[in-house]
Write a protein that holds these residues in place. Sequence first.
Motif, mmCIF file in Angstrom:
data_model
loop_
_atom_site.group_PDB
_atom_site.id
_atom_site.type_symbol
_atom_site.label_atom_id
_atom_site.label_comp_id
_atom_site.label_asym_id
_atom_site.label_seq_id
_atom_site.Cartn_x
_atom_site.Cartn_y
_atom_site.Cartn_z
ATOM 1 N N LEU A 1 0.832 -1.202 0.000
ATOM 2 C CA LEU A 1 0.000 0.000 0.000
ATOM 3 C C LEU A 1 0.871 1.259 0.000
ATOM 4 N N LEU B 1 -4.868 3.917 3.594
ATOM 5 C CA LEU B 1 -4.391 3.404 2.313
ATOM 6 C C LEU B 1 -3.266 4.270 1.759
ATOM 7 N N PHE C 1 -7.484 5.575 -4.780
ATOM 8 C CA PHE C 1 -7.596 4.828 -3.529
ATOM 9 C C PHE C 1 -8.922 4.083 -3.406
ATOM 10 N N TRP D 1 -7.476 1.012 -4.894
ATOM 11 C CA TRP D 1 -6.686 0.284 -3.894
ATOM 12 C C TRP D 1 -7.603 -0.458 -2.912
ATOM 13 N N ALA E 1 -2.104 -4.537 -10.025
ATOM 14 C CA ALA E 1 -1.610 -3.918 -8.781
ATOM 15 C C ALA E 1 -0.235 -3.286 -8.998
ATOM 16 N N THR F 1 0.794 0.738 -8.608
ATOM 17 C CA THR F 1 1.877 1.333 -7.814
ATOM 18 C C THR F 1 2.630 2.384 -8.625
ATOM 19 N N THR G 1 0.469 5.481 -9.028
ATOM 20 C CA THR G 1 0.495 6.244 -7.776
ATOM 21 C C THR G 1 1.775 7.068 -7.665
#
Length: 550
Positions: free
Chosen positions: A255, A419, A435, A438, A527, A531, A534
């Motif tokens: 996270l 998160l 998020f 997420w 995922a 990342t 993000t």
Amino acid sequence: MKHAKGAYKIEEYQDDLEYVDDHMVEKETRSGLRLLKLLINVLIIFIIIYLYNRYISSVDQLPQSVGNIIYFIFIISSIYLITATNYLLQSEKYKLEKLFLIVMVPVSISYSLIMIPGMVPDEATHMRLTYSLASQIMGVEQDKITLRGEEKYIYDRLPTAPNMDSYDYSYSHFFSGEDNGEYVTIDADSANWKQIFGYFPAVIGVIFSRIMHFGATPTIYIARLCNLFFYLWLTYFAIKKIPIGKQLMFMIAILPMCSQQMMSLSYDAVLNASTFFCLAFGLFFVYNSEDVKFDEYIKYLFSAILILSIKSSIYSFILLIPLLSKFKNLDNNIKIERKQKVILLLSISIFILVLNFVSFGSNVAKETAETAATTKNIISWSGTEGYTIGWLITHPIQGIALFMKTINIKGEWYYYSCLGQDLSWFTVKLPLEIFKIWGLLLLVCALKKEDNQLDKRMRVLFIMINLIIFFLVLLSMCIYWTPLTFDYIEGVQGRYFIPIVFTILIVINNNKINIKENMYRYINVFACLLTVITIMNLIGVCFTNSIAIG
């Protein structure tokens, strides 16, 4: 006889046809999978090009040192994304613990370069305590915190928000040697040596850097790097050993909030890693008790000490999991189960007594305990009277209303900030849409079809542990940080709940609604992509002020 031979030949011919059909189907399936893998790789490359044009192409307008770091972050993120994607697509049986290392090494470096020293919450405090402990071990500190001259210069100028001058200074001094090695004191009392448990990886880094005469900036980053190594080490084995919820543990560990905290001077890196480790090995004791080795007990107890010595031992209730759960693979051999539980119980009890005897708890824990016994409590930051245990006992209805209103006002913020939506000192706010995704990934991971299942007893135990820890987190900040004039509890941050995200979500795992294993290969590719997205948004918010992806 001829009829029998003809029937045999027909049957043999049909078998050959079935074999050919199966072979063709298998061949077509493999061709389809190869095409899918190729398409995914092409899509990843197009996304990387898009992210470059969106966030990186304009960095030439920034100072050269800043631009070079942004290019470096983009390059390692792109290489990592391609590497992780192909590891997931090419490996017949990929290992989540290996994927965790592939993901977190470049991601943690990226976060640490973007969140320069001072930008992580409370990092000035953690730096002060870490350096004080290092100075005491080196014999250069007496009663006041002692730093090298250049360390004091940085300490006095730690930023709490994105600042181009601070970025430029940090990056341009990244490989600097010792400039002012003379030790000076600051007006702050020395750290209590008993706090070493939360800071020992970073303390090792500081001592090593000073001995090698590194500059102040590389010293901080080496100390951060030691925290990262410790986090990676414990979390790697946590993901490897956990017998249920492996996919969920992996997703929690990567996270954004964990990524920020694990390569900082904060003791959250030690606390979160120790919590993940104790959760994993506690469940391993429950589901695989016959396979437990002696050294695994030692590792578990080492992590238990760290949990007991950080944050007022609030998260130590996680240690109840192997003590109050029914062991699964002992064929009802109650004697062995009792023996193992007695060993764990006695060991943990001894450590609790020792820790309490020498007062290993933090100063916050002591102040909170002292406040509970007094009639007045002055809040340090406001200078006004605050809540006490006595007030909560004598005003039960108002106390309940205080907690309920806090959940009502702050609950959603706790969730998203846990998160990682609000990073740094809540000065780096990332898009809510990221998020939401997420959160959805965490939910999907919690619903993965598992070989082992939680029984009702364990579900109830997890729910009780979650409620107790949640209440104690709110209670501690109610007493330590909230003025009496506030009608809600102040000071609680979402990252305080990272240690119980797993126990909150795993209770929804069930046999009726679940997702099969073969889907998670592609979920993990997504995922990994998330990342990187993000990180690019972090660059956009902190450096180029680009409009975030939403």
